[in-house]
Enzyme design. Structure first.
Site, PDB file in Angstrom:
ATOM      1  N   ASN A 169       6.464  60.848 120.382  1.00 17.94           N
ATOM      2  CA  ASN A 169       5.076  60.338 120.340  1.00 17.94           C
ATOM      3  C   ASN A 169       4.321  60.793 119.091  1.00 17.94           C
ATOM      4  O   ASN A 169       3.099  60.728 119.045  1.00 17.94           O
ATOM      5  CB  ASN A 169       4.322  60.756 121.607  1.00 17.94           C
ATOM      6  N   ASP A 196       3.490  63.604 117.738  1.00 12.89           N
ATOM      7  CA  ASP A 196       2.564  64.740 117.656  1.00 12.89           C
ATOM      8  C   ASP A 196       3.222  65.905 116.901  1.00 12.89           C
ATOM      9  O   ASP A 196       2.679  67.000 116.829  1.00 12.89           O
ATOM     10  CB  ASP A 196       2.097  65.190 119.055  1.00 12.89           C
ATOM     11  N   ASP A 222      10.409  66.365 122.115  1.00 12.87           N
ATOM     12  CA  ASP A 222      10.048  66.254 123.532  1.00 12.87           C
ATOM     13  C   ASP A 222      11.180  65.643 124.361  1.00 12.87           C
ATOM     14  O   ASP A 222      12.217  65.241 123.819  1.00 12.87           O
ATOM     15  CB  ASP A 222       8.746  65.449 123.663  1.00 12.87           C
ATOM     16  N   ASP A 275      17.599  76.626 130.805  1.00 12.44           N
ATOM     17  CA  ASP A 275      17.456  78.033 130.454  1.00 12.44           C
ATOM     18  C   ASP A 275      16.734  78.737 131.602  1.00 12.44           C
ATOM     19  O   ASP A 275      15.664  78.300 132.025  1.00 12.44           O
ATOM     20  CB  ASP A 275      16.616  78.147 129.169  1.00 12.44           C
ATOM     21  N   ASP A 278      18.958  83.789 130.377  1.00 14.98           N
ATOM     22  CA  ASP A 278      18.442  84.531 129.235  1.00 14.98           C
ATOM     23  C   ASP A 278      18.441  86.044 129.495  1.00 14.98           C
ATOM     24  O   ASP A 278      17.994  86.499 130.543  1.00 14.98           O
ATOM     25  CB  ASP A 278      17.000  84.061 128.983  1.00 14.98           C
ATOM     26  N   GLU A 300      23.568  85.202 129.183  1.00 15.97           N
ATOM     27  CA  GLU A 300      23.361  85.726 127.826  1.00 15.97           C
ATOM     28  C   GLU A 300      23.316  87.243 127.972  1.00 15.97           C
ATOM     29  O   GLU A 300      22.433  87.784 128.636  1.00 15.97           O
ATOM     30  CB  GLU A 300      22.053  85.211 127.229  1.00 15.97           C
ATOM     31  N   HIS A 347      19.802  79.233 118.581  1.00 20.44           N
ATOM     32  CA  HIS A 347      18.401  79.170 118.144  1.00 20.44           C
ATOM     33  C   HIS A 347      17.851  80.526 117.708  1.00 20.44           C
ATOM     34  O   HIS A 347      16.699  80.602 117.275  1.00 20.44           O
ATOM     35  CB  HIS A 347      17.538  78.602 119.282  1.00 20.44           C
ATOM     36  N   ASP A 348      18.635  81.599 117.856  1.00 22.09           N
ATOM     37  CA  ASP A 348      18.192  82.926 117.412  1.00 22.09           C
ATOM     38  C   ASP A 348      18.894  83.374 116.131  1.00 22.09           C
ATOM     39  O   ASP A 348      18.624  84.471 115.629  1.00 22.09           O
ATOM     40  CB  ASP A 348      18.527  83.992 118.471  1.00 22.09           C
TER      41      ASP A 348
HETATM   42  O1  ISL Z   1      18.469  87.730 118.597  1.00 15.13           O
HETATM   43  C1  ISL Z   1      18.142  88.815 119.000  1.00 15.13           C
HETATM   44  C2  ISL Z   1      17.174  89.645 118.289  1.00 15.13           C
HETATM   45  O2  ISL Z   1      16.521  88.891 117.353  1.00 15.13           O
HETATM   46  C3  ISL Z   1      18.642  89.266 120.274  1.00 15.13           C
HETATM   47  O3  ISL Z   1      18.650  90.614 120.446  1.00 15.13           O
HETATM   48  C4  ISL Z   1      17.792  88.567 121.295  1.00 15.13           C
HETATM   49  O4  ISL Z   1      16.608  89.245 121.474  1.00 15.13           O
HETATM   50  C5  ISL Z   1      18.526  88.458 122.567  1.00 15.13           C
HETATM   51  O5  ISL Z   1      19.584  87.614 122.259  1.00 15.13           O
HETATM   52  C6  ISL Z   1      17.696  87.798 123.640  1.00 15.13           C
HETATM   53  O6  ISL Z   1      17.350  86.502 123.260  1.00 15.13           O
HETATM   54  C7  ISL Z   1      16.822  85.664 124.224  1.00 15.13           C
HETATM   55  O7  ISL Z   1      15.679  86.221 124.843  1.00 15.13           O
HETATM   56  C8  ISL Z   1      14.534  86.390 124.009  1.00 15.13           C
HETATM   57  C9  ISL Z   1      14.177  85.130 123.216  1.00 15.13           C
HETATM   58  O8  ISL Z   1      13.219  85.434 122.252  1.00 15.13           O
HETATM   59  C10 ISL Z   1      15.393  84.532 122.556  1.00 15.13           C
HETATM   60  O9  ISL Z   1      15.064  83.326 121.909  1.00 15.13           O
HETATM   61  C11 ISL Z   1      16.426  84.324 123.630  1.00 15.13           C
HETATM   62  O10 ISL Z   1      17.573  83.661 123.172  1.00 15.13           O
HETATM   63  C12 ISL Z   1      13.412  86.747 124.932  1.00 15.13           C
HETATM   64  O11 ISL Z   1      13.364  85.818 125.985  1.00 15.13           O
HETATM   65 CA    CA Z   2       6.153  64.963 120.915  1.00 14.74          CA
END
Ligand code: ISL
Ligand code: CA
Length: 555
Positions: free
Chosen positions: A22, A24, A28, A97, A199, A256, A326-327
């Site tokens: 959309n 923004d 999404d 998640d 998580d 995780e 994504h981390d």
């Molecule tokens: O990537 C790390 C540090 O930067 C890891 O120690 C990370 O904190 C760990 O993998 C936990 O990550 C998950 O929980 C976090 C969130 O910020 C991350 O995106 C998620 O993948 C807290 O919920």
């Molecule tokens: Ca959007």
């Protein structure tokens, strides 16, 4: 593990950066729904959605304020139901998640909990009295910087947050909290979702008594995971969760588990213990840590990566296999070459990674070789972690240039820039202003280009996944490292009965020679190669081009 789980190939969709419907500027649910064929055609059959629940977004949705509501910026519950329906119609599955180590401080449970010591939710979180001088109960630090304890005057107590202070940790020792979590899990499973990625699940059981952690050089605070990583009741709680929830559904349970050894990991996944199906290892994410930990300017050593991955292959009965998420930084920038050999190295990495034993996880954009972002100033970054660590570096007396260099290499923003769909405005992600920077290389690296070119990285991923899906050697075959010493090459075999497949990849930008072990100098059939070279036998001296990768079935 049943057949569909063994054949699962998971595609991680970072929803806010996948596709905006959309305009923004925020990806999404309808955007994701419009791209299901793209994911299916790649060869993935499960989609893991990063958190889409109601959240103030202090940590991009890993701070949830209502587990049973969709964040309006991603759409509505009916958008979700529609997505789920479409996913199932296409024969795909969805994994959500599950963030239950902590909630947002805006969650109803916490808003109540902090009011007093004697209400229904008082014990839903981890509260401790101050030390006699009023200071925090221990020296524990949070993962994102600063103390892990935050004082609340109403209760005259501190609460624990292993992550940001807006992410208070839940108290799993409270049976009522556990039942509330199970109830919420059933809500989603009854809707038809196919599993959870849990998580930070290795942190849910906290020590009965918190103690000061030993302090390493330069550090004011103890490591956030001290005492909480695989705490005293972790397996008991997961077995209870399995008994009460997971075992009642045919679903995928992925943990995780930061700061877990392979021996501990085997406890989570060993089928006779009835806990989880698989967990994410972290050891191989530490190969380029420096003196300050994760944010560093250190380049990994191939032997460290190889040894770590091999040790998990050898010790854990079923693994989640991944190099990026994504981390983490983009895999081609971190372990390959995001310059001259972007294509070759992205393809080689995919072979080495995805053909190991376990469930492959592909993070969005890996399949087209997306690269790290690289900004010129800290203000251009979104992630709170990057800002905190940058400030910490400056306080340590590190100069701005070096601090920014270390942050650029590791910032989580690298993975979070929008998916590059084509070479038009904002890479085809959105017609509005994207919530986060677009990687300026979208004109060279994008989906449309890869779909049109039969020699693209995307097409190569398709071949790898097609090969793996239908090949029992690559699913069940035993893994064996064959290059324990080599400085440039990662090679392993997969063996099932008398059948054997060799996978070998070069990690260097020049031509190298590899002396093949005698028993592998055999005839056979080349299944894949990222160069235009055909082989029907393996010579004792194998010459590999820059980042060349080969998959070869031996006779
Ligand atoms: O990537 C790390 C540090 O930067 C890891 O120690 C990370 O904190 C760990 O993998 C936990 O990550 C998950 O929980 C976090 C969130 O910020 C991350 O995106 C998620 O993948 C807290 O919920
Ligand atoms: Ca959007």
């Amino acid at each position: 593990m049943n057949d569909w789980k063994k054949k699962a190939v998971v595609y991680e969709a970072y929803v806010q950066s996948f596709k905006d419907s959309n305009n923004d500027g925020i990806g999404d649910l309808p955007g994701l729904t419009s791209k299901l064929d793209y994911i299916k055609n790649l060869g993935a059959n499960v989609i893991w959605l990063t958190p889409i629940f109601k959240s103030p977004l202090v940590d991009n949705g890993y701070d949830i304020s209502d587990y049973e509501a969709i964040n309006p910026i991603y759409g509505t519950m009916s958008d979700f139901d529609h997505l789920l329906n479409e996913v199932h119609k296409k024969g795909l599955k969805i994994v959500l998640d599950l963030v239950v180590n902590h909630t947002s401080d805006k969650h109803k449970w916490f808003r109540e909990s902090k009011k007093s010591c004697n209400n229904k939710y008082s014990d839903y979180y981890i509260w401790r009295d101050p030390k006699s001088d009023g200071s925090a109960p221990t020296n524990l630090g949070s993962a994102f910087g600063g103390s892990a304890w935050e004082y609340v005057p109403e209760r005259k107590q501190y609460y624990l947050h292993l992550f940001a202070k807006q992410q208070p940790d839940l108290n799993w020792d409270n049976p009522k909290l556990r039942q509330s979590v199970y109830k919420m899990m059933r809500f989603w499973l009854d809707k038809g979702v196919d599993g959870f990625r849990m998580d930070s699940i290795s942190f849910i059981s906290k020590p009965k008594e918190f103690k000061d952690a030993p302090l390493q050089d330069h550090k004011k605070y103890g490591a956030y995971y001290y005492g909480s990583a695989n705490g005293p009741h972790i397996h008991e709680y997961l077995q209870e969760m399995n008994r009460e929830v997971l075992s009642k559904y045919d679903i995928l349970a992925i943990g995780e588990t930061p700061h877990t050894t392979p021996e501990e990991a085997e406890k989570f996944v060993s089928t006779d213990r009835h806990e989880l199906d698989m967990v994410f290892q972290f050891e191989h994410m530490h190969v380029d840590y420096g003196e300050f930990g994760r944010y560093s300017d250190v380049t990994f050593k191939l032997s460290d990566l190889r040894n770590s991955m091999s040790s998990w292959q050898n010790k854990v009965s079923w693994n989640s296999i991944y190099l990026g998420n994504h981390d983490q930084p983009r895999i081609v920038s971190r372990f390959g070459n995001d310059n001259k050999y972007q294509k070759e190295s992205a393809e080689m990495l995919a072979m080495i990674e995805l053909l190991q034993k376990g469930t492959p996880f592909i993070f969005q954009g890996e399949e087209i070789g997306m690269t790290n972002l690289h900004v010129n100033g800290i203000d251009e970054l979104k992630d709170l972690e990057a800002h905190n660590i940058y400030q910490f570096f400056l306080n340590q007396g590190i100069d701005k240039e070096t601090a920014l260099k270390m942050v650029n290499r590791k910032t989580r923003d690298n993975a979070r820039t929008p998916m590059q769909w084509n070479n038009t405005t904002n890479a085809g992600f959105s017609n509005g202003k994207p919530w986060i920077e677009i990687n300026p290389n979208y004109k060279q690296i994008n989906v449309e280009k890869d779909l049109q070119n039969k020699n693209s990285i995307y097409k190569f991923y398709q071949k790898i996944l097609e090969l793996k899906k239908n090949n029992s050697i690559l699913i069940d075959g035993k893994y064996k490292l064959i290059t324990p010493e080599d400085s440039a090459i990662y090679g392993f075999t997969r063996t099932l009965g008398n059948k054997q497949i060799l996978v070998v990849g070069s990690f260097v930008p020049y031509k190298v020679k590899y002396d093949l072990p005698k028993e592998l100098v055999r005839k056979g059939k080349q299944l894949l190669c990222n160069y235009d070279k055909h082989r029907n036998s393996l010579p004792s001296e194998l010459f590999l081009k820059p980042y060349e990768g080969i998959v070869f079935q031996l006779e």
